[in-house]
Design a protein around this motif. Structure first.
Motif, mmCIF file in Angstrom:
data_model
loop_
_atom_site.group_PDB
_atom_site.id
_atom_site.type_symbol
_atom_site.label_atom_id
_atom_site.label_comp_id
_atom_site.label_asym_id
_atom_site.label_seq_id
_atom_site.Cartn_x
_atom_site.Cartn_y
_atom_site.Cartn_z
ATOM 1 N N ARG A 163 0.829 -1.197 0.000
ATOM 2 C CA ARG A 163 0.000 0.000 0.000
ATOM 3 C C ARG A 163 0.873 1.260 0.000
ATOM 4 O O ARG A 163 1.756 1.424 0.852
ATOM 5 C CB ARG A 163 -0.928 0.007 1.216
ATOM 6 N N ASN A 164 0.610 2.147 -0.984
ATOM 7 C CA ASN A 164 1.300 3.442 -1.113
ATOM 8 C C ASN A 164 2.805 3.310 -1.296
ATOM 9 O O ASN A 164 3.551 4.273 -1.119
ATOM 10 C CB ASN A 164 1.000 4.333 0.102
ATOM 11 N N SER A 165 3.287 2.112 -1.639
ATOM 12 C CA SER A 165 4.709 1.931 -1.935
ATOM 13 C C SER A 165 4.882 2.063 -3.437
ATOM 14 O O SER A 165 4.814 1.108 -4.187
ATOM 15 C CB SER A 165 5.190 0.558 -1.456
ATOM 16 N N GLY A 166 5.071 3.260 -3.900
ATOM 17 C CA GLY A 166 5.114 3.552 -5.323
ATOM 18 C C GLY A 166 4.368 4.849 -5.575
ATOM 19 O O GLY A 166 4.185 5.671 -4.680
ATOM 20 N N THR A 167 3.892 5.029 -6.801
ATOM 21 C CA THR A 167 3.193 6.253 -7.177
ATOM 22 C C THR A 167 1.689 6.024 -7.211
ATOM 23 O O THR A 167 1.216 5.066 -7.822
ATOM 24 C CB THR A 167 3.676 6.743 -8.561
ATOM 25 N N GLY A 168 0.961 6.913 -6.542
ATOM 26 C CA GLY A 168 -0.484 6.776 -6.431
ATOM 27 C C GLY A 168 -1.263 7.554 -7.475
ATOM 28 O O GLY A 168 -2.467 7.751 -7.320
ATOM 29 N N ILE A 169 -0.572 8.017 -8.518
ATOM 30 C CA ILE A 169 -1.249 8.683 -9.634
ATOM 31 C C ILE A 169 -0.689 8.121 -10.934
ATOM 32 O O ILE A 169 0.431 7.607 -10.967
ATOM 33 C CB ILE A 169 -1.058 10.212 -9.608
ATOM 34 N N PHE A 170 -1.474 8.187 -11.992
ATOM 35 C CA PHE A 170 -0.982 7.786 -13.298
ATOM 36 C C PHE A 170 -0.271 8.975 -13.961
ATOM 37 O O PHE A 170 -0.143 10.043 -13.366
ATOM 38 C CB PHE A 170 -2.133 7.287 -14.164
ATOM 39 N N LEU A 171 0.175 8.787 -15.181
ATOM 40 C CA LEU A 171 0.841 9.862 -15.908
ATOM 41 C C LEU A 171 -0.119 11.029 -16.120
ATOM 42 O O LEU A 171 -1.339 10.870 -16.025
ATOM 43 C CB LEU A 171 1.342 9.336 -17.253
ATOM 44 N N PRO A 172 0.407 12.228 -16.385
ATOM 45 C CA PRO A 172 -0.450 13.413 -16.499
ATOM 46 C C PRO A 172 -1.575 13.249 -17.525
ATOM 47 O O PRO A 172 -1.427 12.581 -18.535
ATOM 48 C CB PRO A 172 0.541 14.512 -16.932
ATOM 49 N N GLU A 173 -2.721 13.847 -17.208
ATOM 50 C CA GLU A 173 -3.900 13.932 -18.060
ATOM 51 C C GLU A 173 -4.682 12.622 -18.163
ATOM 52 O O GLU A 173 -5.590 12.505 -18.968
ATOM 53 C CB GLU A 173 -3.527 14.410 -19.475
ATOM 54 N N ARG A 174 -4.354 11.632 -17.317
ATOM 55 C CA ARG A 174 -5.053 10.347 -17.418
ATOM 56 C C ARG A 174 -6.400 10.360 -16.681
ATOM 57 O O ARG A 174 -7.287 9.599 -17.017
ATOM 58 C CB ARG A 174 -4.187 9.222 -16.887
ATOM 59 N N ARG A 175 -6.563 11.159 -15.660
ATOM 60 C CA ARG A 175 -7.839 11.371 -14.962
ATOM 61 C C ARG A 175 -8.407 10.122 -14.289
ATOM 62 O O ARG A 175 -9.588 10.041 -13.990
ATOM 63 C CB ARG A 175 -8.878 11.968 -15.915
ATOM 64 N N LEU A 176 -7.581 9.115 -14.076
ATOM 65 C CA LEU A 176 -7.891 7.968 -13.236
ATOM 66 C C LEU A 176 -6.712 7.786 -12.293
ATOM 67 O O LEU A 176 -5.672 8.430 -12.456
ATOM 68 C CB LEU A 176 -8.106 6.701 -14.077
ATOM 69 N N SER A 177 -6.846 6.905 -11.320
ATOM 70 C CA SER A 177 -5.748 6.694 -10.378
ATOM 71 C C SER A 177 -5.694 5.226 -9.987
ATOM 72 O O SER A 177 -6.703 4.520 -10.040
ATOM 73 C CB SER A 177 -5.953 7.557 -9.119
ATOM 74 N N PRO A 178 -4.505 4.758 -9.584
ATOM 75 C CA PRO A 178 -4.423 3.380 -9.087
ATOM 76 C C PRO A 178 -4.964 3.291 -7.667
ATOM 77 O O PRO A 178 -4.927 4.261 -6.911
ATOM 78 C CB PRO A 178 -2.924 3.080 -9.125
ATOM 79 N N ASN A 179 -5.459 2.134 -7.325
ATOM 80 C CA ASN A 179 -5.818 1.877 -5.937
ATOM 81 C C ASN A 179 -4.563 2.025 -5.077
ATOM 82 O O ASN A 179 -3.471 1.662 -5.520
ATOM 83 C CB ASN A 179 -6.370 0.447 -5.851
#
Length: 636
Positions: free
Chosen positions: A512-528
């Motif tokens: 959990r939260n070990s890494g990046t919690g957003i995708f690349l710019p302008e993707r408008r979704l996010s990883p769990n």
């Protein structure tokens, strides 16, 4: 006295009238779970004119009954269709955001996730269980309430099932449709003699000739048939041949009717059906066929339906129409996700069989129906049983039981909007070998940006942006990433590298939260948060760009040239030194977009009419705007 008519219906048409003069029909009977069907089988054995297809709950098929059913099937008067244990409403449970899945009070986005991989597993298990019990593979699949989605057709075809029972399409209520190699049969529910008589007249009065040469059902592979002879399979083939020769008069539709007792309350179960079987009523010129015989004799349309057929229940309100039912479905989705995450972090994605079995019991359609019971005591009892079983599964998975389970089930739902639900929501499936991993993506209806509505050479944008699969393969030196989409015509596939952007995100540790919690710019979704990613590869134009995460955020690494082969596959080979860990153990999430600037290798995506940039995604689950990774070892 609901359903008393069933057996009498099967004996209609005992006239001497020729088959050319008679209306042809097939009756599918779905007995209530736990009901005794011995009397009906006794009556069927005495009725020479009767033909019947039955979808029996696996729990009812005790050894003695199986033996008798096999005997009746060998006589050619009874056909056995496959039905999943517990009648789970599969599209509702595992693809709730699909546009074909509707229920009373449905909001913009369902509050539980899509998991087509589990849907596929349920169908596969039901099919194999049927073959083990009866000694022959089933010809048809009967989902709860006739509820299906387009993605199920490819699954059934892969499992060598010939027909799917669905409800009647609004635009063609009596037309049999061939799609993905599966005959989509329009079943009309009937609960009285009057209702059935009206349906027979409607079917007989509508002409819908799509093909003057009725197609046969797919034949069994010759080598397989010789190696494993089956009397039941031979009887089914004989029924189909006879039906083609004698059943339907040219220009007439064959009526497919269903008596579905699985949706009835216990007090509505059919009593004394055998009385009607023995009545030998002959008030109409009707030739009754098994469903496979009727399907083989039907005129079949290969034209795509304007809308996929709804269930014969009209929608999924029977299982999700009440707030309690939706709260239970949401609770199930949260439980499954929690078990999934725990398994990924402790056992490489393997879920204990007792947890899988426990989840299957909670997903039973007959249990979901009882949440909406008008009997307050029944509804309260089923809710209490449900909460206790959910709590038990949390404990068995080594997880903390949510405090909300101490109280009555409740859910906070968004308001129902006027706009259509999101279209692209079905989940992908994942397979793995020793040195490869394949993510397969079901085809969906996507919201394409306006600038791509017209493509060079008349290419179909829906086919172009519906990426078919992603293959990750590796050896000691390199990892190869391959994008495959063979849905467009071969001459149109070069457009893939020009117009499609595809991101593949990799979570190497499931922490959990070990890494990046957003995708690349302008993707408008996010990883769990449990699937925060460490590596990404983004395909755009002629390049594949590597990204890595660090304390400073997302860092762009090297870019590599891609190549496109004659089949249209786009691939790139990247040194193993760019990554650490075992690719088979990683979690994967993919996003598919349309390029904003096609004159360069920019990874900036184009918006569609809804303002979304992500047209499609490949993930295990979607909750709101959050995606959960696919894992090769995930048994759920």
């Amino acid at each position: 006295m609901k359903f008393l008519f069933l057996c009498g219906l099967l004996c209609l048409g005992a006239h001497d009238a020729s088959a050319q003069d008679r209306q042809s029909a097939a009756l599918l009977w779905i007995p209530a779970a736990g009901s005794d069907i011995t009397a009906e089988l006794d009556a069927l054995d005495k009725c020479a004119a009767c033909r019947l297809t039955i979808a029996l709950s696996p729990e009812q098929a005790v050894p003695a009954l199986r033996t008798r059913l096999r005997e009746e099937a060998r006589k050619g008067r009874l056909e056995l269709a496959v039905r999943a244990a517990g009648d789970p409403p599969l599209p509702l449970l595992f693809s709730p955001d699909s546009p074909e899945v509707r229920w009373r009070g449905k909001a913009q986005t369902a509050l539980w996730g899509s998991r087509l991989d589990i849907l596929a597993s349920v169908v596969f298990q039901a099919r194999n269980s049927h073959e083990e019990m009866y000694g022959a593979p089933p010809s048809g699949f009967v989902p709860a309430g006739g509820g299906a989605i387009p993605q199920m057709l490819e699954l059934l075809s892969a499992y060598e099932i010939s027909w799917l029972a669905a409800g009647p399409a609004d635009s063609a209520p009596f037309t049999v449709t061939l799609s993905s190699g599966i005959l989509l049969l329009p079943f009309h529910p009937a609960d009285s003699m009057e209702a059935l008589g009206n349906l027979l007249m409607q079917a007989g009065g509508r002409i819908s000739i799509q093909d003057q040469n009725p197609p046969q059902l797919p034949e069994e592979d010759e080598d397989t048939a010789l190696a494993e002879p089956s009397a039941i399979a031979e009887a089914a083939q004989a029924q189909s041949t006879a039906a083609v020769q004698s059943a339907a008069a040219p220009g007439k539709n064959i009526l497919f009717a269903v008596v579905d007792e699985s949706l009835s309350a216990p007090e509505s179960y059919r009593p004394l059906l055998a009385e009607f079987m023995s009545a030998q009523e002959s008030g109409q010129d009707v030739e009754w066929l098994t469903v496979s015989s009727a399907a083989a004799a039907s005129f079949v349309s290969a034209a795509a339906l304007a809308n996929f057929p709804p269930p014969w229940t009209e929608d999924y309100s029977a299982w999700a129409g009440s707030l309690k039912q939706r709260a239970a479905l949401h609770t199930l989705g949260e439980l499954r996700r929690a078990i999934n995450v725990a398994a990924n972090s402790t056992s490489g994605g393997h879920v204990k069989p007792k947890l899988v079995s426990g989840l299957e019991q909670l997903e039973r359609g007959d249990k979901l129906l009882l949440f909406a019971s008008t009997d307050t005591a029944t509804a309260s009892a089923i809710e209490e049983e449900f909460r206790q079983k959910v709590a038990t599964l949390y404990r068995q998975a080594g997880l903390t039981v949510p405090p909300s389970l101490r109280d009555s089930l409740a859910i906070a739902e968004p308001e129902v909007g006027d706009e259509a639900p999101q279209i692209s929501t079905a989940s992908a499936a994942i397979k793995a070998g020793d040195s490869y991993l394949l993510i397969e993506n079901p085809q969906k209806q996507l919201r394409i940006p306006a600038k791509y509505h017209t493509l060079p050479g008349g290419a179909d944008p829906q086919q172009l942006f519906n990426l078919q699969s992603i293959l990750v393969s590796w050896d000691e030196k390199t990892i190869k990433f391959t994008l495959r989409n063979r849905r467009p015509e071969r001459q149109d596939r070069p457009l893939l590298r020009q117009f499609v952007i595809a991101d593949l995100y990799m979570d190497i540790n499931s922490r959990r939260n070990s890494g990046t919690g957003i995708f690349l710019p302008e993707r408008r979704l996010s990883p769990n948060p449990d699937d925060a990613w460490e590596y990404a590869v983004s395909f755009s134009g002629q390049k594949a760009q590597v990204y890595k995460t660090s304390l400073a955020g997302i860092q762009a690494g090297r870019s590599y040239n891609t190549r496109q082969d004659k089949s249209g596959d786009i691939s790139v080979e990247i040194p193993r030194s760019e990554f650490r860990g075992n690719p088979k153990l990683w979690g994967y999430t993919a996003l598919i977009m349309a390029a904003s600037d096609t004159s360069s290798d920019s990874s900036s995506p184009e918006q569609n009419a809804d303002g979304d940039t992500v047209l499609d995604w490949m993930a295990a689950d979607k909750m709101g705007s959050s995606l959960s990774s696919l894992h090769a070892a995930d048994r759920l």
